[in-house]
Design a protein around this motif. Sequence first.
Motif, PDB file in Angstrom:
ATOM      1  N   GLU A 229       0.835  -1.207   0.000  1.00  8.44           N
ATOM      2  CA  GLU A 229       0.000   0.000   0.000  1.00  8.44           C
ATOM      3  C   GLU A 229       0.866   1.253   0.000  1.00  8.44           C
ATOM      4  N   TYR A 230       1.955   1.223   0.804  1.00  5.65           N
ATOM      5  CA  TYR A 230       2.870   2.357   0.830  1.00  5.65           C
ATOM      6  C   TYR A 230       3.501   2.555  -0.541  1.00  5.65           C
ATOM      7  N   ALA A 231       4.010   1.483  -1.129  1.00  8.07           N
ATOM      8  CA  ALA A 231       4.696   1.581  -2.420  1.00  8.07           C
ATOM      9  C   ALA A 231       3.766   2.115  -3.495  1.00  8.07           C
ATOM     10  N   ARG A 232       2.530   1.643  -3.523  1.00  5.08           N
ATOM     11  CA  ARG A 232       1.587   2.081  -4.560  1.00  5.08           C
ATOM     12  C   ARG A 232       1.286   3.565  -4.417  1.00  5.08           C
ATOM     13  N   ALA A 233       1.017   4.028  -3.189  1.00  4.37           N
ATOM     14  CA  ALA A 233       0.724   5.446  -2.975  1.00  4.37           C
ATOM     15  C   ALA A 233       1.935   6.299  -3.333  1.00  4.37           C
ATOM     16  N   PHE A 234       3.101   5.896  -2.857  1.00  2.00           N
ATOM     17  CA  PHE A 234       4.317   6.657  -3.112  1.00  2.00           C
ATOM     18  C   PHE A 234       4.583   6.758  -4.610  1.00  2.00           C
ATOM     19  N   ALA A 235       4.575   5.637  -5.291  1.00  2.00           N
ATOM     20  CA  ALA A 235       4.936   5.622  -6.708  1.00  2.00           C
ATOM     21  C   ALA A 235       3.929   6.394  -7.552  1.00  2.00           C
ATOM     22  N   ARG A 236       2.642   6.185  -7.308  1.00  2.00           N
ATOM     23  CA  ARG A 236       1.630   6.881  -8.110  1.00  2.00           C
ATOM     24  C   ARG A 236       1.691   8.395  -7.890  1.00  2.00           C
ATOM     25  N   LEU A 237       1.777   8.816  -6.641  1.00  4.62           N
ATOM     26  CA  LEU A 237       1.794  10.253  -6.368  1.00  4.62           C
ATOM     27  C   LEU A 237       3.059  10.907  -6.906  1.00  4.62           C
ATOM     28  N   GLU A 238       4.196  10.272  -6.674  1.00  2.00           N
ATOM     29  CA  GLU A 238       5.442  10.850  -7.158  1.00  2.00           C
ATOM     30  C   GLU A 238       5.434  10.930  -8.683  1.00  2.00           C
ATOM     31  N   ASN A 239       5.044   9.875  -9.328  1.00  4.11           N
ATOM     32  CA  ASN A 239       5.007   9.862 -10.785  1.00  4.11           C
ATOM     33  C   ASN A 239       4.011  10.887 -11.324  1.00  4.11           C
ATOM     34  N   HIS A 240       2.857  10.999 -10.674  1.00  2.00           N
ATOM     35  CA  HIS A 240       1.840  11.983 -11.068  1.00  2.00           C
ATOM     36  C   HIS A 240       2.413  13.394 -11.024  1.00  2.00           C
ATOM     37  N   TYR A 241       3.095  13.722  -9.942  1.00  2.00           N
ATOM     38  CA  TYR A 241       3.678  15.068  -9.813  1.00  2.00           C
ATOM     39  C   TYR A 241       4.802  15.279 -10.824  1.00  2.00           C
ATOM     40  N   PHE A 242       5.650  14.288 -11.022  1.00  2.00           N
ATOM     41  CA  PHE A 242       6.779  14.465 -11.920  1.00  2.00           C
ATOM     42  C   PHE A 242       6.327  14.506 -13.381  1.00  2.00           C
ATOM     43  N   THR A 243       5.262  13.784 -13.689  1.00  2.00           N
ATOM     44  CA  THR A 243       4.703  13.846 -15.041  1.00  2.00           C
ATOM     45  C   THR A 243       4.222  15.253 -15.380  1.00  2.00           C
ATOM     46  N   HIS A 244       3.783  15.985 -14.359  1.00  2.00           N
ATOM     47  CA  HIS A 244       3.241  17.328 -14.558  1.00  2.00           C
ATOM     48  C   HIS A 244       4.190  18.431 -14.081  1.00  2.00           C
ATOM     49  N   GLY A 245       5.488  18.134 -14.070  1.00  2.00           N
ATOM     50  CA  GLY A 245       6.459  19.150 -13.690  1.00  2.00           C
ATOM     51  C   GLY A 245       6.249  19.703 -12.300  1.00  2.00           C
ATOM     52  N   CYS A 246       5.748  18.857 -11.395  1.00  2.00           N
ATOM     53  CA  CYS A 246       5.473  19.223 -10.002  1.00  2.00           C
ATOM     54  C   CYS A 246       4.441  20.350  -9.894  1.00  2.00           C
ATOM     55  N   PHE A 247       3.695  20.574 -10.962  1.00  2.00           N
ATOM     56  CA  PHE A 247       2.671  21.621 -10.978  1.00  2.00           C
ATOM     57  C   PHE A 247       3.269  22.984 -10.617  1.00  2.00           C
ATOM     58  N   LEU A 248       4.491  23.189 -11.089  1.00  2.00           N
ATOM     59  CA  LEU A 248       5.186  24.460 -10.929  1.00  2.00           C
ATOM     60  C   LEU A 248       5.638  24.932 -12.310  1.00  2.00           C
ATOM     61  N   GLN A 249       5.727  26.244 -12.472  1.00  2.00           N
ATOM     62  CA  GLN A 249       6.361  26.762 -13.671  1.00  2.00           C
ATOM     63  C   GLN A 249       7.855  26.464 -13.595  1.00  2.00           C
ATOM     64  N   GLU A 250       8.466  26.197 -14.739  1.00  2.00           N
ATOM     65  CA  GLU A 250       9.889  25.886 -14.755  1.00  2.00           C
ATOM     66  C   GLU A 250      10.687  27.038 -14.139  1.00  2.00           C
ATOM     67  N   GLY A 251      11.472  26.707 -13.115  1.00  2.00           N
ATOM     68  CA  GLY A 251      12.290  27.713 -12.453  1.00  2.00           C
ATOM     69  C   GLY A 251      11.546  28.611 -11.487  1.00  2.00           C
ATOM     70  N   GLN A 252      10.303  28.285 -11.183  1.00  4.55           N
ATOM     71  CA  GLN A 252       9.449  29.158 -10.364  1.00  4.55           C
ATOM     72  C   GLN A 252      10.025  29.434  -8.985  1.00  4.55           C
ATOM     73  N   LEU A 253      10.550  28.422  -8.330  1.00  5.86           N
ATOM     74  CA  LEU A 253      10.966  28.598  -6.939  1.00  5.86           C
ATOM     75  C   LEU A 253      12.206  29.482  -6.814  1.00  5.86           C
TER      76      LEU A 253
END
Length: 334
Positions: A229-253
Motif C-alpha cells: 500500500e505504501y509503495a503504490r501510494a508513493f509511486a503513483r503520487l510521485e510519478n503523477h507530480y513528476f509527469t506534470h512538472g510538479c505543478f510548478l512553472q519551470e524555475g518558479q521557486l
Amino acid sequence: MDRLAGQISASHGRLHPAAEPFARHMIEVGDGHSLYVEECGNPEGRPVLVLHGGPGGGCSPFMRRFFDPAHYRVVLFDQRGCGRSRPTAAVHANTTPHLIADIALIRDHLDIPRWLLFGGSWGATLALAYAQAHPDHVTGLILRGVFLGTQAELDWFYGGGAARFFPDLWAQFQEPIPQAERHDMIGAYHRRLFDSDLGRQARFAQPWLMWENALAGLQSSAVSHAPAEYARAFARLENHYFTHGCFLQEGQLLRDRHRIQHLPAVIVQGRYDMVCPPASAHALAQDWKDCDLRLVPASGHALSEPRITAELVTVMDMIRDDDRNRDRSRTPAR
C-alpha cells in the motif's frame, strides 16, 4: 523525493525522546480528500510544520524526534493521497496548489498565526512554494536535500545522470520496461502505475520506489520489497507530480525567491546526495543574506543519514536556545 525513514540510534543522531501526539485530527479539505494531522510537544510552544517528502511519503513517528517537545508545538500531516490521509493513492484534485491550500486550511483550523517550516526533499519544494505564496504566515525555513522541481533535476534522476554512478541499480529499474520505452522512464512507468489493473500498478510501484530508496543513503543497499500500500501510494503520487512538472512553472521557486528573502533559512544538504544533488541547494542559497547553507560531509539524501540527522537536531536546538535567550532578555530584572 524521499525514502522510507529508517530508525537511527539517539547516540548517533542526538534525537529527542519519542513523544505521542497530544492531538490528532482528520480534516476534510474538499474534493473527497481527508487529511490526517497530528500535534506533538508543547501546545503553547513555538509552532513548526513538518512537510514530508515524496510526494507520497507520508509522516512517521521518527519525524517527531527532531524537536524538543518542551519547546515546540510540532504539526505533522500526511499530504493528499498518502499515509493516513484518504483516499489512498488518489491523484484527483492533487496538485501543488491544492497542497498549498491544504496547509493554509490546517493553519486556520489550528489557529496558528505563523509557523516555522521544516521540510526535506519534496517537503523542501512544498515549503518553498507555500512560503512564497504566504510569506506573512512563515517565521523561517529549515530545508533538507533541496529539490526545486525542475526538469533538469528530473532528468538527472530519471534520465540517466544518477545511473552513471549506479549502473547496476539503474539496470534493475529499467528491466521491467521494454527497450523502446526506456528513453522516457517517467512516462513508461506512468502508463503502468495508472493502469486499470491494480495488481499491475502494485508490481510496477516496487521498482519505482526501490530505485529511489537504494540511492537515498550514502551507505544504502537496494531494498527488495516495501509494503504494497505504501509503495503504490508513493509511486503513483510521485510519478503523477513528476509527469506534470510538479505543478510548478519551470524555475518558479528560484524566480520567486525574492518573496521570502527577508525570512531566515537553514539548508542542510548532503555533500554526496545522489537523489537531489547539492547544485540546487547552492543555487537557492546564493545571495540570500539570511540563508545558512550547511553542506554535510560523507552524507547522502535520507533524513536518517547520521550526520544529516545530527545537523538537523542541532539546528532545531539552536533555534530553541535563541528563543529562550530572547525571552530572558525581555524579562525585566527583579
